[in-house]
Scaffold this motif. Sequence first.
Motif, mmCIF file in Angstrom:
data_model
loop_
_atom_site.group_PDB
_atom_site.id
_atom_site.type_symbol
_atom_site.label_atom_id
_atom_site.label_comp_id
_atom_site.label_asym_id
_atom_site.label_seq_id
_atom_site.Cartn_x
_atom_site.Cartn_y
_atom_site.Cartn_z
ATOM 1 N N VAL A 1 32.435 -32.252 50.611
ATOM 2 C CA VAL A 1 32.135 -30.925 51.135
ATOM 3 C C VAL A 1 32.753 -30.840 52.523
ATOM 4 C CG1 VAL A 1 30.013 -30.575 49.838
ATOM 5 C CG2 VAL A 1 29.914 -31.703 52.052
ATOM 6 N N THR A 2 33.078 -29.627 52.960
ATOM 7 C CA THR A 2 33.709 -29.444 54.268
ATOM 8 C C THR A 2 32.913 -28.430 55.082
ATOM 9 O OG1 THR A 2 35.147 -27.737 53.317
ATOM 10 C CG2 THR A 2 36.032 -29.970 53.432
ATOM 11 N N SER A 3 33.095 -28.462 56.410
ATOM 12 C CA SER A 3 32.419 -27.532 57.322
ATOM 13 C C SER A 3 30.930 -27.466 57.015
ATOM 14 C CB SER A 3 33.041 -26.128 57.209
ATOM 15 O OG SER A 3 34.394 -26.157 57.559
ATOM 16 N N PHE A 4 30.310 -28.618 57.011
ATOM 17 C CA PHE A 4 28.921 -28.739 56.583
ATOM 18 C C PHE A 4 28.125 -29.387 57.703
ATOM 19 C CE2 PHE A 4 25.352 -30.034 53.954
ATOM 20 C CZ PHE A 4 25.321 -29.058 52.968
ATOM 21 N N PRO A 5 27.561 -28.592 58.634
ATOM 22 C CA PRO A 5 26.821 -29.162 59.758
ATOM 23 C C PRO A 5 25.506 -29.793 59.316
ATOM 24 C CG PRO A 5 26.600 -26.787 59.744
ATOM 25 C CD PRO A 5 27.595 -27.120 58.674
ATOM 26 N N ILE A 6 25.155 -30.907 59.957
ATOM 27 C CA ILE A 6 23.899 -31.606 59.677
ATOM 28 C C ILE A 6 23.190 -31.823 61.006
ATOM 29 C CG2 ILE A 6 22.811 -33.645 58.681
ATOM 30 C CD1 ILE A 6 25.465 -34.056 57.103
ATOM 31 N N VAL A 7 22.004 -31.237 61.144
ATOM 32 C CA VAL A 7 21.264 -31.299 62.404
ATOM 33 C C VAL A 7 19.945 -32.031 62.185
ATOM 34 C CG1 VAL A 7 20.280 -29.990 64.313
ATOM 35 C CG2 VAL A 7 22.265 -29.079 63.072
ATOM 36 N N LEU A 8 19.700 -33.035 63.011
ATOM 37 C CA LEU A 8 18.421 -33.731 63.028
ATOM 38 C C LEU A 8 17.549 -33.061 64.090
ATOM 39 C CD1 LEU A 8 19.734 -37.409 62.935
ATOM 40 C CD2 LEU A 8 19.083 -35.955 61.008
ATOM 41 N N LEU A 9 16.409 -32.559 63.684
ATOM 42 C CA LEU A 9 15.539 -31.826 64.601
ATOM 43 C C LEU A 9 14.337 -32.701 64.946
ATOM 44 C CD1 LEU A 9 15.232 -29.198 66.115
ATOM 45 C CD2 LEU A 9 14.296 -28.152 64.058
ATOM 46 N N GLY A 10 14.305 -33.183 66.203
ATOM 47 C CA GLY A 10 13.226 -34.062 66.643
ATOM 48 C C GLY A 10 13.772 -35.352 67.224
ATOM 49 N N ASP B 1 15.962 -31.159 70.015
ATOM 50 C CA ASP B 1 14.554 -30.778 69.912
ATOM 51 C C ASP B 1 14.385 -29.270 69.830
ATOM 52 O OD1 ASP B 1 13.233 -33.280 70.000
ATOM 53 O OD2 ASP B 1 13.501 -33.396 72.167
ATOM 54 N N ASP B 2 15.465 -28.546 70.048
ATOM 55 C CA ASP B 2 15.396 -27.106 70.258
ATOM 56 C C ASP B 2 15.839 -26.339 69.018
ATOM 57 O OD1 ASP B 2 15.089 -24.817 72.194
ATOM 58 O OD2 ASP B 2 17.190 -24.564 71.640
ATOM 59 N N VAL B 3 14.957 -25.478 68.520
ATOM 60 C CA VAL B 3 15.274 -24.703 67.316
ATOM 61 C C VAL B 3 16.494 -23.824 67.529
ATOM 62 C CG1 VAL B 3 14.454 -22.806 65.856
ATOM 63 C CG2 VAL B 3 12.948 -24.738 66.363
ATOM 64 N N ALA B 4 16.567 -23.165 68.673
ATOM 65 C CA ALA B 4 17.706 -22.278 68.939
ATOM 66 C C ALA B 4 19.015 -23.057 68.942
ATOM 67 C CB ALA B 4 17.507 -21.564 70.272
ATOM 68 N N GLU B 5 18.995 -24.256 69.513
ATOM 69 C CA GLU B 5 20.212 -25.072 69.523
ATOM 70 C C GLU B 5 20.570 -25.532 68.116
ATOM 71 O OE1 GLU B 5 22.151 -29.027 71.668
ATOM 72 O OE2 GLU B 5 20.047 -28.544 71.987
ATOM 73 N N ALA B 6 19.569 -25.885 67.326
ATOM 74 C CA ALA B 6 19.829 -26.296 65.944
ATOM 75 C C ALA B 6 20.507 -25.175 65.166
ATOM 76 C CB ALA B 6 18.522 -26.694 65.264
ATOM 77 N N VAL B 7 20.005 -23.957 65.333
ATOM 78 C CA VAL B 7 20.605 -22.815 64.636
ATOM 79 C C VAL B 7 22.013 -22.548 65.166
ATOM 80 C CG1 VAL B 7 20.385 -20.337 64.186
ATOM 81 C CG2 VAL B 7 18.354 -21.812 64.102
ATOM 82 N N ARG B 8 22.215 -22.673 66.460
ATOM 83 C CA ARG B 8 23.550 -22.477 67.026
ATOM 84 C C ARG B 8 24.536 -23.493 66.453
ATOM 85 N NH1 ARG B 8 26.388 -25.112 70.450
ATOM 86 N NH2 ARG B 8 24.646 -26.405 71.169
ATOM 87 N N ILE B 9 24.135 -24.749 66.339
ATOM 88 C CA ILE B 9 25.014 -25.783 65.782
ATOM 89 C C ILE B 9 25.366 -25.445 64.328
ATOM 90 C CG2 ILE B 9 25.128 -28.204 65.077
ATOM 91 C CD1 ILE B 9 23.304 -28.816 67.516
ATOM 92 N N VAL B 10 24.368 -24.984 63.581
ATOM 93 C CA VAL B 10 24.604 -24.608 62.178
ATOM 94 C C VAL B 10 25.590 -23.445 62.094
ATOM 95 C CG1 VAL B 10 23.499 -23.480 60.207
ATOM 96 C CG2 VAL B 10 22.440 -25.491 61.229
ATOM 97 N N VAL B 11 25.363 -22.410 62.885
ATOM 98 C CA VAL B 11 26.223 -21.232 62.828
ATOM 99 C C VAL B 11 27.650 -21.606 63.210
ATOM 100 C CG1 VAL B 11 26.697 -18.990 63.891
ATOM 101 C CG2 VAL B 11 24.344 -19.598 63.246
#
Length: 230
Positions: free
Chosen positions: A173-182, A215-225
């Motif tokens: 898969v390509t362009s597939f961000p993975i964010v660990l929250l916590g 740790d930040d929800v807004a940052e997690a969403v920004r990384i995903v977008v």
Amino acid sequence: MRRARIPSTTTDQRLLDDRGPTDWLHSDPWRIMRMQSEFVSGFGALAELGPAISVFGSARSRPGDWAFDTGVALGAALVRAGYAVITGGGPGAMEAANRGAVEAGGTSVGLGIELPFEAGLNEYVDLGVNFRYFFVRKTMFVKYAQGFVVLPGGFGTLDELFEAVTLVQTRKVTSFPIVLLGRAYWSGLLDWLRTSALAAGTVNERDLELLSITDDVAEAVRIVVEGCDG
């Protein structure tokens, strides 16, 4: 087929005869048909879902836990960013993300799995599909999501996380961000990957860069977008 390999009954006879054992229902060829039906059901249910993010986390999280409350906020934030939310449909962090999505007016998806110790999909799932086979279910998580956000979780969460990392690493898969929250939960794992796996040469620095942590929800969403746009 020759000699002793010739069956004593015909295929039609076995199909039409309603007597005898039902072992065939549990044989490998029949299981293949069940697997096929699960793929068809999943593809059919999710084909028109639109942009979505898969959220993973422990079924044992409870309201008031950091992971649960963060999951609710994450589900809502992903909806506001234009994504549907896909979870495993169970309790805990999965329920939290589904709840956040519903409360934000978005699409809440649950991909359940048949387990002896979990009963059905949580009440915040609007679009649900239940599976018998883990590998079919995991295919749906990846096929219909543009990225993963991973809340604290146990073996199942780790399984889903490392499957996603492997698919990205091997360019399945390509362009597939993975964010660990916590950070408090995940930093130990990343430290081990760096001090043990990287040091031993079993992974490289680029592999570790596939994982983002916050740790930040807004940052997690920004990384995903940004990762989906990239």
